[in-house]
Design an enzyme around this catalytic site. Structure first.
Site, mmCIF file in Angstrom:
data_model
loop_
_atom_site.group_PDB
_atom_site.id
_atom_site.type_symbol
_atom_site.label_atom_id
_atom_site.label_comp_id
_atom_site.label_asym_id
_atom_site.label_seq_id
_atom_site.Cartn_x
_atom_site.Cartn_y
_atom_site.Cartn_z
ATOM 1 N N HIS A 1 -3.227 -6.134 2.415
ATOM 2 C CA HIS A 1 -2.312 -7.158 2.933
ATOM 3 C C HIS A 1 -2.982 -8.516 3.137
ATOM 4 O O HIS A 1 -2.371 -9.431 3.683
ATOM 5 C CB HIS A 1 -1.697 -6.705 4.264
ATOM 6 C CG HIS A 1 -0.818 -5.503 4.125
ATOM 7 N ND1 HIS A 1 -0.379 -4.778 5.185
ATOM 8 C CD2 HIS A 1 -0.288 -4.908 3.012
ATOM 9 C CE1 HIS A 1 0.378 -3.780 4.758
ATOM 10 N NE2 HIS A 1 0.436 -3.833 3.443
ATOM 11 N N GLU B 1 -4.743 -2.715 9.163
ATOM 12 C CA GLU B 1 -4.051 -3.299 10.321
ATOM 13 C C GLU B 1 -4.758 -2.995 11.630
ATOM 14 O O GLU B 1 -5.097 -1.842 11.899
ATOM 15 C CB GLU B 1 -2.624 -2.743 10.398
ATOM 16 C CG GLU B 1 -1.815 -3.064 9.167
ATOM 17 C CD GLU B 1 -0.505 -2.294 9.090
ATOM 18 O OE1 GLU B 1 0.030 -1.894 10.136
ATOM 19 O OE2 GLU B 1 -0.029 -2.089 7.963
ATOM 20 N N GLU C 1 -3.547 5.414 12.112
ATOM 21 C CA GLU C 1 -2.622 5.787 11.039
ATOM 22 C C GLU C 1 -3.401 5.956 9.730
ATOM 23 O O GLU C 1 -4.312 5.165 9.451
ATOM 24 C CB GLU C 1 -1.592 4.658 10.912
ATOM 25 C CG GLU C 1 -0.534 4.836 9.853
ATOM 26 C CD GLU C 1 0.433 3.639 9.862
ATOM 27 O OE1 GLU C 1 0.685 3.059 10.944
ATOM 28 O OE2 GLU C 1 0.910 3.276 8.780
ATOM 29 N N LYS D 1 9.610 4.975 7.466
ATOM 30 C CA LYS D 1 9.984 3.823 6.636
ATOM 31 C C LYS D 1 11.155 4.275 5.770
ATOM 32 O O LYS D 1 10.959 5.040 4.809
ATOM 33 C CB LYS D 1 8.815 3.432 5.735
ATOM 34 C CG LYS D 1 7.605 2.835 6.455
ATOM 35 C CD LYS D 1 6.424 2.813 5.488
ATOM 36 C CE LYS D 1 5.310 1.887 5.950
ATOM 37 N NZ LYS D 1 4.109 2.063 5.092
ATOM 38 N N LYS E 1 6.740 -0.554 14.643
ATOM 39 C CA LYS E 1 5.662 -1.304 13.993
ATOM 40 C C LYS E 1 6.338 -2.335 13.108
ATOM 41 O O LYS E 1 6.960 -1.988 12.108
ATOM 42 C CB LYS E 1 4.860 -0.308 13.153
ATOM 43 C CG LYS E 1 3.525 -0.798 12.722
ATOM 44 C CD LYS E 1 2.775 0.272 11.953
ATOM 45 C CE LYS E 1 2.548 -0.210 10.550
ATOM 46 N NZ LYS E 1 1.507 0.540 9.819
ATOM 47 N N SER F 1 0.869 -1.181 0.000
ATOM 48 C CA SER F 1 0.000 0.000 0.000
ATOM 49 C C SER F 1 0.906 1.231 0.000
ATOM 50 O O SER F 1 0.984 1.985 0.958
ATOM 51 C CB SER F 1 -0.900 -0.006 1.233
ATOM 52 O OG SER F 1 -0.136 -0.021 2.418
ATOM 53 N N ASP G 1 1.480 8.157 7.436
ATOM 54 C CA ASP G 1 2.383 7.231 6.738
ATOM 55 C C ASP G 1 2.440 7.669 5.273
ATOM 56 O O ASP G 1 3.365 8.380 4.866
ATOM 57 C CB ASP G 1 1.858 5.801 6.905
ATOM 58 C CG ASP G 1 2.549 4.787 6.014
ATOM 59 O OD1 ASP G 1 3.587 5.121 5.423
ATOM 60 O OD2 ASP G 1 2.056 3.642 5.889
ATOM 61 N N GLU H 1 1.761 -9.460 6.922
ATOM 62 C CA GLU H 1 2.563 -9.054 8.086
ATOM 63 C C GLU H 1 2.364 -10.005 9.256
ATOM 64 O O GLU H 1 2.709 -9.683 10.401
ATOM 65 C CB GLU H 1 2.230 -7.605 8.463
ATOM 66 C CG GLU H 1 2.596 -6.649 7.332
ATOM 67 C CD GLU H 1 2.347 -5.186 7.644
ATOM 68 O OE1 GLU H 1 1.691 -4.884 8.657
ATOM 69 O OE2 GLU H 1 2.819 -4.346 6.869
ATOM 70 N N HIS I 1 8.476 -1.291 9.565
ATOM 71 C CA HIS I 1 8.803 -2.229 8.481
ATOM 72 C C HIS I 1 7.958 -1.890 7.249
ATOM 73 O O HIS I 1 7.174 -0.937 7.271
ATOM 74 C CB HIS I 1 8.490 -3.651 8.953
ATOM 75 C CG HIS I 1 7.009 -3.887 9.204
ATOM 76 N ND1 HIS I 1 6.447 -5.130 9.321
ATOM 77 C CD2 HIS I 1 5.966 -2.999 9.356
ATOM 78 C CE1 HIS I 1 5.148 -5.018 9.527
ATOM 79 N NE2 HIS I 1 4.832 -3.745 9.557
ATOM 80 N N ASP J 1 -4.172 0.902 11.537
ATOM 81 C CA ASP J 1 -3.681 1.550 10.318
ATOM 82 C C ASP J 1 -4.766 1.351 9.265
ATOM 83 O O ASP J 1 -4.965 0.247 8.765
ATOM 84 C CB ASP J 1 -2.352 0.940 9.846
ATOM 85 C CG ASP J 1 -1.858 1.609 8.560
ATOM 86 O OD1 ASP J 1 -2.487 2.595 8.116
ATOM 87 O OD2 ASP J 1 -0.848 1.143 7.999
HETATM 88 P P1 PGA Z 1 3.071 -1.245 3.200
HETATM 89 O O1 PGA Z 1 2.216 -1.336 4.527
HETATM 90 O O2 PGA Z 1 4.457 -1.632 3.526
HETATM 91 O O3 PGA Z 1 2.370 -2.188 2.280
HETATM 92 O O4 PGA Z 1 2.974 0.190 2.734
HETATM 93 C C1 PGA Z 1 2.626 -0.901 5.764
HETATM 94 C C2 PGA Z 1 1.862 0.307 6.222
HETATM 95 O O5 PGA Z 1 0.976 0.814 5.491
HETATM 96 O O6 PGA Z 1 2.122 0.831 7.278
HETATM 97 ZN ZN ZN Z 2 0.473 2.512 6.932
#
Ligand code: PGA
Ligand code: ZN
Length: 413
Positions: A157, A166, A286, A338, A389, A44, A313, A207, A366, A243
């Site tokens: 996911h 999430e 998030e 990230k 996370k 995503s 994010d 995840e 991650h 999230d």
């Molecule tokens: P992604 O998901 O690594 O697929 O972007 C993680 C997140 O959205 O926090």
């Molecule tokens: Zn996210």
């Protein structure tokens, strides 16, 4: 301070946890210290992330090969880095940015650049004979993070019917990381047992969280609370974080939940979150609204930002310019970090520093596509971010980070 000059740089095409190719790099310094790192990969992904370079050759890995990114490391990147003198992390990262010369790192690929940047940091830590977290953090900031642990997956996911990506638990009262991790792991197992008893699927998402079909978000939250209680804990010590990853839903000013086939306005979503926060022990949301929807971010923050953490994010994509815009617009009160969204370690550390200066929390994270690389565990401790996370305590790509944190905690004691 000594210089960490480079004797050799190599790139490799390896696999991530979704069996997609990703970039690995090895850096060897002139004193023979070695570092190896692997770039992760999102599903995503935010629209404003640095570019992940893929070959697009449909005859290999469905077009997802990274041979061209690896060639960039073995060719242009290696040539330039071997010539560079008086190197340190900031100089190396600035040089990588300069060689690439594009705003989004699209020429060489952020996946290639990040692998080299992180491998270099690890080689330097070796050269200084320090663990990575200490090399990055010195002695003043070191702090174990609270896990923000994803135990139920939906969205992009998982192939179940839940639109929120999430559902996470946070042991907010933990005294030690190892104790917090134990609580979360026990709750994870208990949740698995409850799902099994109720005839629900116990397969996991990208995840490692369970990914059952459910009647809706509230059922997911209720099952998690049941698991918290049944495992012997209460919702004062274990809180819930979400999230939503709602950028995935946003089109033409409206949010389209792809699985429920429902449409909702930003205002409707904000009301919905306000209701959830009233009713359940939710402490963090998030990407509650979309990466382009700045007015909705400001409204969301005004409405519930005093009560809970609102993490950007896709909104901030670990990018200093976007965080500055967020600060000016009072959008969110925390940033997800990230490293591959921005592409170098230096830029990652800079955005964490900017967040801290402005009272924003930072959550080290991650990606949904991961590997055995555990750099983010060291980064979380080094920066004293306070939260990490990194998925469920299931799937070795996630567990590797938790195990690294256990070892770090042990060393710090
Ligand atoms: P992604 O998901 O690594 O697929 O972007 C993680 C997140 O959205 O926090
Ligand atoms: Zn996210």
């Amino acid at each position: 301070m000594k210089n960490c000059n480079i004797a050799k740089v190599e790139g490799f095409e390896v696999l991530d946890s979704r069996s997609n190719p990703t970039v690995a790099a090895r850096v060897i310094l002139t004193d023979s210290s070695e570092g190896f790192a692997i770039s992760p990969s999102g599903a995503s992904t935010g629209e404003f992330e640095a570019h992940e370079k893929r070959d697009g050759d449909k005859t290999r890995y469905g077009g997802k090969g990274v041979k061209s990114a690896v060639e960039g490391i073995n060719g242009e990147i290696a040539e330039n880095l071997l010539k560079a003198k008086s190197l340190n992390q900031r100089k190396l990262d600035e040089l990588l940015i300069k060689i690439d010369s594009t705003q989004s790192k699209s020429r060489l690929g952020a996946n290639a650049i990040l692998a080299v940047s992180l491998a270099y940091a690890k080689a330097c830590a070796k050269s200084y004979q320090m663990p990575l977290y200490r090399y990055l953090g010195g002695i003043s900031h070191l702090k174990m993070p609270v896990p923000m642990m994803n135990i139920l997956n939906g969205g992009a996911h998982a192939s179940n019917n839940i639109d929120i990506q999430e559902f996470m638990i946070m042991p907010v009262k933990m005294t030690d990381f190892s104790e917090g991790l134990r609580m979360c792991s026990e709750i994870y197992h208990t949740l698995g047992g409850i799902l099994k008893e109720n005839g629900k699927a116990t397969g996991v998402g990208d995840e490692g969280g369970f990914a059952p079909d459910l009647s809706g978000d509230e059922e997911a939250i209720k099952l998690i609370i049941q698991a918290i209680n049944q495992a012997g804990y209460n919702t004062d010590e274990i809180k819930i974080a979400l999230d939503v990853a709602s950028s995935e839903w946003y089109k033409d000013g409206v949010y389209h939940m792809p699985k429920r086939k429902r449409q909702i306005t930003a205002e409707g979503l904000i009301n919905y979150y306000e209701g959830l926060v009233e009713k359940y022990p939710i402490v963090s949301i998030e990407d509650g609204v979309a990466e382009e929807d700045w007015p909705a971010w400001s409204r969301l923050t005004e409405r519930i930002g005093k009560k809970i953490q609102l993490v950007g994010d896709d909104l901030f994509v670990t990018n200093t310019a976007r965080l500055k815009k967020g600060i000016a617009n009072k959008a969110g009160n925390a940033i997800l970090i990230k490293p591959n969204q921005i592409g170098t370690l230096t830029e990652t550390l800079d955005v964490i520093a900017l967040a801290k200066e402005n009272g924003y929390k930072a959550v080290i994270s991650h990606r949904s596509g991961e590997s055995e690389d555990t750099t983010i565990a060291d980064l979380a401790v080094a920066t004293g971010a306070g939260q990490i996370k990194t998925g469920a305590p299931c799937r070795t790509d996630r567990v590797a980070k938790y195990n690294r944190l256990l070892l770090i905690e042990n060393e710090l004691k």
